[in-house]
Design an enzyme around this catalytic site. Structure first.
Site, short mmCIF file in Angstrom:
data_model
loop_
_atom_site.label_atom_id
_atom_site.label_comp_id
_atom_site.label_asym_id
_atom_site.label_seq_id
_atom_site.Cartn_x
_atom_site.Cartn_y
_atom_site.Cartn_z
NE ARG A 231 -4.45 -1.29 0.71
CZ ARG A 231 -4.60 -2.58 -0.47
NH1 ARG A 231 -3.31 -2.80 -1.14
NH2 ARG A 231 -5.88 -3.51 0.27
CD GLU A 260 -3.13 3.54 -5.48
OE1 GLU A 260 -3.96 2.95 -5.22
OE2 GLU A 260 -1.82 2.63 -4.42
CG HIS A 278 -3.63 -0.46 -6.66
ND1 HIS A 278 -3.68 -0.05 -5.15
CD2 HIS A 278 -3.29 -1.63 -5.94
CE1 HIS A 278 -4.50 -0.69 -4.21
NE2 HIS A 278 -3.91 -2.14 -5.33
P1 NAP Z 1 -0.55 -11.39 4.95
O1 NAP Z 1 -0.56 -13.14 4.75
O2 NAP Z 1 -1.57 -11.12 6.04
O3 NAP Z 1 0.29 -11.05 4.85
C1 NAP Z 1 1.10 -10.13 5.35
C2 NAP Z 1 2.60 -9.73 6.09
O4 NAP Z 1 2.70 -8.46 7.11
C3 NAP Z 1 2.78 -9.86 7.10
O5 NAP Z 1 4.25 -10.74 6.90
C4 NAP Z 1 3.02 -9.78 8.43
O6 NAP Z 1 3.96 -9.93 9.88
C5 NAP Z 1 3.13 -8.39 8.22
N1 NAP Z 1 2.44 -7.56 9.33
C6 NAP Z 1 0.75 -7.47 9.48
N2 NAP Z 1 0.84 -6.92 9.96
C7 NAP Z 1 2.22 -5.78 10.68
C8 NAP Z 1 2.50 -4.84 11.77
N3 NAP Z 1 1.75 -4.21 12.22
N4 NAP Z 1 4.05 -4.64 11.44
C9 NAP Z 1 4.82 -5.20 10.92
N5 NAP Z 1 4.55 -5.85 10.38
C10 NAP Z 1 2.74 -6.42 9.69
O7 NAP Z 1 -1.89 -10.41 3.77
P2 NAP Z 1 -1.57 -10.92 1.84
O8 NAP Z 1 -2.35 -11.23 1.68
O9 NAP Z 1 0.08 -11.40 1.78
O10 NAP Z 1 -1.24 -9.29 2.05
C11 NAP Z 1 -0.35 -8.18 1.66
C12 NAP Z 1 -0.80 -7.26 2.08
O11 NAP Z 1 -1.21 -6.77 0.27
C13 NAP Z 1 -2.49 -6.99 1.68
O12 NAP Z 1 -2.62 -6.12 2.93
C14 NAP Z 1 -2.72 -5.84 0.66
O13 NAP Z 1 -2.30 -4.29 1.49
C15 NAP Z 1 -1.18 -5.80 -0.31
N6 NAP Z 1 -1.98 -6.13 -1.68
C16 NAP Z 1 -2.00 -5.51 -2.66
C17 NAP Z 1 -2.30 -5.04 -4.00
C18 NAP Z 1 -1.51 -5.06 -5.34
O14 NAP Z 1 -2.80 -5.16 -5.90
N7 NAP Z 1 -0.50 -4.23 -5.09
C19 NAP Z 1 -3.04 -7.05 -4.78
C20 NAP Z 1 -3.46 -7.43 -3.22
C21 NAP Z 1 -2.72 -7.59 -1.54
P3 NAP Z 1 3.71 -11.67 10.44
O15 NAP Z 1 3.99 -12.98 10.02
O16 NAP Z 1 5.00 -11.47 11.47
O17 NAP Z 1 2.40 -10.97 11.17
#
Ligand code: NAP
Length: 312
Positions: A231, A260, A278
């Site tokens: 993000r 955005e 995005h």
């Molecule tokens: P996820 O499986 O929940 O992984 C999130 C990661 O963020 C984990 O490693 C987690 O760390 C870390 N995290 C969570 N809270 C945190 C905090 N307070 N401080 C530091 N690290 C923290 O999520 P995901 O499914 O991989 O998705 C990740 C993100 O990608 C989404 O939330 C979204 O913002 C983004 N995204 C972008 C697109 C795009 O089109 N560009 C599409 C989809 C998603 P821990 O392992 O320590 O819990």
């Protein structure tokens, strides 16, 4: 009376499915909620939400019988989950189905930026290839040291792909993970200092705001490349632009930005930035799966069944 309100920019196909399954009513965005009659708002039990506009306590209070907000997307930082908890409202998202596409865009951004593919395509199209000869040499990506900031579902897919590119994989998360020998750093600055490329795949929201700080950007350094698919909020954008302008950071390849789609225009002027609008999860196949999972969550809630992918 409608039970399901679909808020956001749905495709024709997704809108048709929401209308057929739930007789959903539609609103372009949360700002239009106040235009509904009190009776129409009171009838709403489920919101199918799509978009990045904030959906907070104020919006929830306009829907006194709301029981679920089914988000279209894995990142639900637009939704105030604390406010939802306080009102007994469940929130769901669409994890996993988009991991491959977002990881593909992250790796594509790194390759496209590192190998200067956009400038190289322009070189050929403009006639420079024929007139001036070979495109200037760029830099090797395979075999480099890559850092993944956030080794969750998407981060792991990015790491798996870059491991296949013979990269040395480093990562930061809040706790050390089981990995095939990837190197853990307990601090984002230490991670950035150890790598050539830093790929940000953490969650958005208040807790990670500016986690890619000025210090992280400085640690990545003049030869470093920052890739962000998480993000816009996760990066200190002012520090990023300053470092790109001064050359303190080598380059950035970005799918996400603050404000955005009206991003800071200075990004467009910087030659060391590669921009995507995005589009991480933006394939026909994945968007169909995301929409289907969102509808399964709405259907489960309305039936009183277990939600498939709850977040609270
Ligand atoms: P996820 O499986 O929940 O992984 C999130 C990661 O963020 C984990 O490693 C987690 O760390 C870390 N995290 C969570 N809270 C945190 C905090 N307070 N401080 C530091 N690290 C923290 O999520 P995901 O499914 O991989 O998705 C990740 C993100 O990608 C989404 O939330 C979204 O913002 C983004 N995204 C972008 C697109 C795009 O089109 N560009 C599409 C989809 C998603 P821990 O392992 O320590 O819990």
């Amino acid at each position: 009376m409608t039970e399901t309100l679909a808020i956001g920019p749905y495709t024709q196909g997704d809108a048709a499915a929401l209308a057929e399954e739930f007789s959903a009513k539609f609103l372009p965005g949360p700002a239009e909620l106040g235009g509904l009659t009190q009776d129409a708002r009171a009838a709403v039990r489920a919101v199918a939400y799509k978009g990045h506009h904030a959906f907070g306590a104020g919006e929830m209070d306009l829907l006194p019988n709301l029981g679920v907000i089914a988000n279209y997307g894995v990142g639900y930082d637009a939704i105030d989950v604390t406010a939802a908890n306080a009102r007994g409202i469940k929130v769901t998202n669409t994890p996993d189905v988009l991991n491959d596409d977002v990881a593909d865009v992250a790796v594509g951004l790194l390759l496209m930026h590192g190998r200067k593919m956009i400038a190289a395509a322009d070189w050929a199209r403009s006639g420079n290839w024929a007139a001036k000869g070979e495109f200037p040499l760029n830099r090797k990506i395979s075999g480099g040291r890559v850092g993944i900031l956030g080794l969750g579902r998407i981060g792991r897919e990015i790491a798996n792909r870059l491991a296949a590119f013979k990269c040395e994989v480093h990562y930061f998360a809040r706790s050390e993970k089981q990995t095939p020998g990837w190197i853990y750093h307990a601090d984002p600055v230490a991670l950035a200092a150890a790598v050539d490329y830093l790929v940000v795949a953490t969650v958005g929201g208040a807790a990670t705001q500016g986690i890619v700080s000025k210090a992280v950007i400085e640690a990545l350094g003049p030869k470093g490349i920052l890739v962000n698919i998480s993000r816009g909020t996760t990066v200190d954008e002012a520090a990023l632009i300053a470092a790109l302008e001064s050359g303190e950071l080598g380059g950035a390849a970005l799918d996400v930005f603050l404000n955005e789609p009206n991003i800071d225009p200075r990004f467009y002027a910087l030659p060391n930035v590669t921009i995507q609008p995005h589009q991480g999860s933006g394939t026909v196949e994945t968007r169909l799966e995301m929409a289907a999972l969102q509808r399964r969550n709405v259907a489960a809630f309305l039936k009183g069944a277990a939600l498939e992918t709850p977040v609270n």
